[in-house]
Design an enzyme around this catalytic site. Structure first.
Site, PDB file in Angstrom:
ATOM      1  CG  PHE A  35      50.106  25.990 -51.717  1.00 20.62           C
ATOM      2  CD1 PHE A  35      51.476  26.221 -51.731  1.00 20.62           C
ATOM      3  CD2 PHE A  35      49.645  24.686 -51.826  1.00 20.62           C
ATOM      4  CE1 PHE A  35      52.375  25.160 -51.865  1.00 20.62           C
ATOM      5  CE2 PHE A  35      50.541  23.639 -51.947  1.00 20.62           C
ATOM      6  CZ  PHE A  35      51.903  23.875 -51.969  1.00 20.62           C
ATOM      7  CB  ILE A  66      52.098  33.480 -45.418  1.00 22.64           C
ATOM      8  CG1 ILE A  66      53.018  34.616 -45.871  1.00 22.64           C
ATOM      9  CG2 ILE A  66      51.599  33.751 -44.001  1.00 22.64           C
ATOM     10  CD1 ILE A  66      52.311  35.953 -46.039  1.00 22.64           C
ATOM     11  CG  HIS A  90      51.868  31.224 -51.743  1.00 26.24           C
ATOM     12  ND1 HIS A  90      51.582  30.164 -50.890  1.00 26.24           N
ATOM     13  CD2 HIS A  90      53.164  31.057 -52.119  1.00 26.24           C
ATOM     14  CE1 HIS A  90      52.646  29.393 -50.767  1.00 26.24           C
ATOM     15  NE2 HIS A  90      53.624  29.919 -51.497  1.00 26.24           N
ATOM     16  CB  CYS A  91      48.281  32.120 -47.115  1.00 26.71           C
ATOM     17  SG  CYS A  91      46.717  32.833 -47.679  1.00 26.71           S
ATOM     18  CG  ASN A  92      45.954  26.122 -47.976  1.00 28.42           C
ATOM     19  OD1 ASN A  92      46.017  25.828 -49.160  1.00 28.42           O
ATOM     20  ND2 ASN A  92      45.585  25.248 -47.051  1.00 28.42           N
TER      21      ASN A  92
END
Length: 233
Positions: A42, A62, A118-120
């Site tokens: 992120f 995401i 991306h996610c976290n």
């Protein structure tokens, strides 16, 4: 959108660039997995300057629903976003959500765009989506697709539940290719054959019913009884 490569080309794609020295701080950056598709955490999506320097046009965000207050689209006037609320646990069904992400990525790349997924942390959740994408894009096994992504972003580690779904998705996408490649004429012939068989079954059933009615009309009438003349002694 699929890419057909020779065996040697696929081998080279999976191995990736051999001259990259992975550094710990690269976990906070994004890496290009295939032309036009980048993967990262992120934090890589929070810098407008960085995104513009990478010529990003589309972003797949995401996130776990609990992270929505912080992991969210930041520059909606600058990029096209797809936001997927999921749970980063082994029970989360990614296969059901993947078609939406794939369509978004395919449309972006086919129109000359560049997509950041991306996610976290960019470790488990978003990499699982990217592995599924490159698996189908290059028609790879789930293991080769996983290695391909790992060879470009070394820190990824999808959880056990996601790995199981990657295996399942390989069977799903290969089955869809097999169905699509099955000659349409054969499908039409098979459908016509089933229809003909159904018609014949219907005719046979009609003939059986008709025969039964005819036979019943030819049978001698059932005996009748007059209650007033019955001998009951």
């Amino acid at each position: 959108m699929n890419s057909t490569l020779t065996e040697e080309q696929l081998k080279s794609v999976v191995q990736g660039p051999g001259d990259v020295e992975w550094r710990y701080e690269m976990r906070r950056e994004c890496q290009e997995i295939l032309p036009g598709l980048l993967l990262g955490p992120f934090v890589a999506s929070k810098s407008l300057e960085t995104l513009q320097s990478l010529k990003i046009t589309h972003i797949v965000c995401i996130r776990d629903a609990k992270e929505a207050f912080s992991v969210r689209p930041r520059f909606i006037d600058n990029f096209s976003y797809l936001t997927l609320d999921v749970e980063d646990n082994e029970e989360q069904n990614l296969i059901r959500l993947f078609p939406q992400a794939k369509l978004f990525i395919d449309n972006a790349i086919s129109n000359g765009g560049r997509v950041l997924v991306h996610c976290n942390g960019g470790i488990s959740l978003s990499p699982a989506f990217v592995v599924m994408f490159v698996m189908q894009h290059y028609q790879l096994s789930w293991e080769d697709a996983l290695h391909m992504v790992q060879n470009r972003r070394y820190c990824i580690s999808p959880n056990g539940g996601f790995l199981t779904q990657l295996k399942e998705y390989e069977a799903i996408y290969r089955a869809s290719i097999a169905v699509a490649s099955y000659p349409s004429t054969n499908r039409i012939v098979s459908r016509r054959k089933r229809d003909d068989e159904d018609d014949e079954d219907g005719i046979d059933r009609y003939d059986d019913r008709k025969r039964a009615l005819v036979e019943s009309s030819d049978s001698p009438p059932a005996p009748s009884y007059d209650a007033d003349h019955m001998d009951i002694s």
